[in-house]
Design an enzyme around this catalytic site. Structure first.
Site, PDB file in Angstrom:
ATOM      1  CB  CYS A  89       3.152  -2.480   6.471  1.00 38.33           C
ATOM      2  SG  CYS A  89       2.203  -1.824   4.363  1.00 38.33           S
ATOM      3  CB  CYS A 185       0.135  -9.245   1.246  1.00 37.13           C
ATOM      4  SG  CYS A 185       1.694  -7.909   0.948  1.00 37.13           S
TER       5      CYS A 185
END
EC number: 2.8.1.13
Length: 342
Positions: A89, A185
């Protein structure tokens, strides 16, 4: 007046990051990234931006996040690897997006709430560990474009987590102290292996004897060093010591067999270009460990061999190995293969 774009998550770290720049009389704009459906804390991020009186950009990055993070995450587990989505990410999503937005709004710098530091010295920029050794997050940042260091600011690297909490409390910032979690997440409350179904069954093999001692329900259920969820009774504790996708096999043995000295790393990203083809440095093979001394040999531009001075527990294909020279992050890459004595 210098302008800074700050990645805002709704959490305390990014809120204090923005607050510190405001205290320095810099112009600050925030940005919240929508990475998946029903993102947490978006309203809190808006509330924090309102409290700080800064503009908040909302950027929808769901398509890129799915392509570069979510899809590779599941594909690598299917191949018996253990990915680290936070590193992907930062490399492919957050930092390129921050750079793009900073350029768009003519900002001099962009910043995040990571606990790490950027040192500018003799026209060169270096990524350093944060001073809070328990919270240092430099491990997750090794993969970013080193040119970004010219514009990147990481103010929390100079603070401890406790100091950051105290700053937020004193300023009455309406942010949230994020729960320390090892969970991913975008999975929310689910486990990754609850989503990856069905899978083909295969043998569980005792590494030291070569005997089949059980059956597994898919190699994606396992990672090197794992002890739980093996489903096998044994006179001694068993750990996963190897996963062999080619034959759909999981190897288990005593804990000592999960300690290894040598492994290979590819997909390299150097923040400091190596001056020699071999060198000694400190290496971390997971976030929650102390760096350990190792010898690195560069095989080619995208592959190195790493040999620890002392065997370390569970070097894991798919995870990242990050190289340090004392406080400075040299670079890192993805562990692809371990050398084992069986």
């Amino acid at each position: 007046m210098e302008k800074v774009v700050v990645a805002m998550s709704g959490g305390i770290d990014s809120a204090v990051t923005a607050y510190l720049f405001i205290k320095e009389k810099r112009a600050v704009e925030g940005v919240f990234f929508i990475l998946f459906d029903e993102p947490p804390n978006i309203e809190l991020a808006k509330k924090t931006a309102d409290f700080l009186r800064i503009k908040l950009h909302i950027e929808d990055l769901r398509e890129d996040f799915k392509r570069y993070v979510i899809n590779p995450f599941f594909e690598r587990y299917k191949k018996g690897l253990t990915p680290n989505p936070c590193i992907l990410c930062n490399k492919y999503i957050k930092f390129p997006a921050l750079k793009k937005i900073a350029d768009k709004v003519s900002a001099n710098f962009f910043a995040t709430g990571h606990y790490a530091r950027v040192l500018k010295k003799n026209d060169k920029c270096f990524l350093l560990k944060g001073i809070d050794k328990k919270k240092d997050q430099s491990y997750f940042l090794y993969g970013i474009n080193r040119l970004f260091l010219n514009q990147l600011l990481l103010p929390l690297g100079e603070y401890t987590k406790q100091q950051v909490k105290e700053i937020a409390q004193q300023a009455q910032i309406p942010s949230k102290v994020a729960e320390e979690s090892a969970e991913v997440c975008f999975l929310k409350d689910k486990r990754y292996y609850e989503i990856l179904k069905p899978a083909s069954y295969g043998p569980i093999i005792e590494a030291s004897t070569g005997k089949i001692i059980g059956q597994h329900r898919g190699i994606h259920l396992f990672t090197i060093g794992q002890r739980k969820r093996l489903g096998i009774s044994s006179p001694y504790p068993l750990y996963v010591v190897k996963i062999e996708p080619a034959i759909n096999a999981v190897y288990v043995d005593s804990k000592e067999k999960a300690f290894m000295k040598e492994f290979y790393v590819n997909q390299l990203n150097w923040l400091v270009e190596p001056e020699t083809n071999s060198f000694t440095c400190d290496v971390k093979i997971r976030y929650a460990m102390n760096p350990e001394k190792a010898f690195v040999i560069i095989i080619d531009k995208d592959r190195v061999r790493v040999t620890f001075d002392e065997p370390q527990f569970a070097p894991t294909p798919g995870q990242s190995a990050v190289f340090y020279n004392d406080e400075v992050v040299l670079g890192g890459g993805i562990i692809t293969e371990t050398v084992q004595g069986f």
